[in-house]
Design a protein around this motif. Structure first.
Motif, PDB file in Angstrom:
ATOM      1  N   ARG A 134       0.833  -1.207   0.000  1.00 50.94           N
ATOM      2  CA  ARG A 134       0.000   0.000   0.000  1.00 50.94           C
ATOM      3  C   ARG A 134       0.867   1.256   0.000  1.00 50.94           C
ATOM      4  NH1 ARG A 134      -4.491   1.299   4.603  1.00 50.94           N
ATOM      5  NH2 ARG A 134      -6.035   2.100   3.179  1.00 50.94           N
ATOM      6  N   GLY A 139       2.626   1.448  -3.360  1.00 50.60           N
ATOM      7  CA  GLY A 139       1.749   1.442  -4.531  1.00 50.60           C
ATOM      8  C   GLY A 139       2.055   0.291  -5.480  1.00 50.60           C
ATOM      9  N   GLU A 183      -1.261  -3.023  -7.316  1.00 46.54           N
ATOM     10  CA  GLU A 183      -1.901  -2.990  -8.637  1.00 46.54           C
ATOM     11  C   GLU A 183      -0.954  -3.430  -9.746  1.00 46.54           C
ATOM     12  OE1 GLU A 183      -4.758   0.218 -10.434  1.00 46.54           O
ATOM     13  OE2 GLU A 183      -4.115   0.805  -8.422  1.00 46.54           O
ATOM     14  N   ALA A 190      -7.954  -2.912  -8.151  1.00 52.38           N
ATOM     15  CA  ALA A 190      -7.357  -1.603  -7.895  1.00 52.38           C
ATOM     16  C   ALA A 190      -7.219  -1.385  -6.396  1.00 52.38           C
ATOM     17  CB  ALA A 190      -8.227  -0.511  -8.502  1.00 52.38           C
ATOM     18  N   GLY A 191      -6.273  -0.533  -6.058  1.00 50.10           N
ATOM     19  CA  GLY A 191      -6.126  -0.055  -4.684  1.00 50.10           C
ATOM     20  C   GLY A 191      -5.915  -1.148  -3.665  1.00 50.10           C
ATOM     21  N   ASP A 192      -6.682  -1.058  -2.584  1.00 48.17           N
ATOM     22  CA  ASP A 192      -6.522  -1.978  -1.469  1.00 48.17           C
ATOM     23  C   ASP A 192      -6.830  -3.424  -1.838  1.00 48.17           C
ATOM     24  OD1 ASP A 192      -5.645  -0.031   0.203  1.00 48.17           O
ATOM     25  OD2 ASP A 192      -7.522   0.204   1.303  1.00 48.17           O
TER      26      ASP A 192
END
Length: 179
Positions: free
Chosen positions: A53, A56, A59, A125-127
């Protein structure tokens, strides 16, 4: 009953020998292994999730590992097939956990029908991608986790599980059996 007892006798004898060699009772060793096995899953999942996280990376890594690259021969290797299956499992796991606890961008108790599931698939996507990356990495680390749990079980048994067991017996006013 006696047939199954004979079938598992070599395993029982081996475990009893390990118990005698390490000085930890067999039930305590089994409980220690179970606790350590779960800890070696939970701690890395949380650590990898938050690391991915903050960097980044979720993803990018998940999308690179999971999606079809035109059906090339490279794409059909065991490693790529296994990575895709872990991504699919992780996606379902993240959705299930996310809806249950209201995390990863899901609403708590959200009901998802088949059309919503098909729309989510392929768009991590994301988390959710970070959770999938953490899940897949912990799955890949299974042999290391098992070895580490086996190695640390006797020490954990003597240092943590046995003192708790003996304290509980003393609290109940019972004498511990000598092992």
């Amino acid at each position: 009953m006696s047939n199954s007892g004979r079938r598992f006798a070599p395993y029982r004898n081996a475990l009893t020998a390990i118990s005698g060699r390490t000085g930890a009772p067999l039930p305590s060793l089994i409980v220690s292994f179970a606790i350590l096995h779960e800890l070696t899953a939970i701690v890395p999942i949380v650590g990898i999730f938050y690391t991915a996280r903050s960097l980044g990376a979720g993803e990018r890594v998940v999308n690179a590992a999971a999606f079809d690259r035109g059906g090339s021969a490279d794409d059909q290797s065991w490693v790529n097939i296994q990575l895709r299956s872990w991504v699919d499992e992780g996606e379902h796991w993240a959705g299930r956990v996310g809806r249950r606890y209201g995390i990863f961008g899901f609403e708590k108790g959200e009901v998802v029908d088949q059309t919503q599931t098909s729309q989510l698939s392929g768009k991590l996507a994301g988390d959710v991608a970070n959770a999938v990356l953490a899940y897949g990495t912990v799955k890949a680390l299974l042999p290391i986790r098992i070895g580490l749990s086996l190695y640390l079980s006797p020490m954990f048994s003597r240092a943590v599980v046995e003192p708790i067991r003996l304290g509980g017996l003393r609290l109940l006013g019972r004498r511990p059996k000598s092992m």
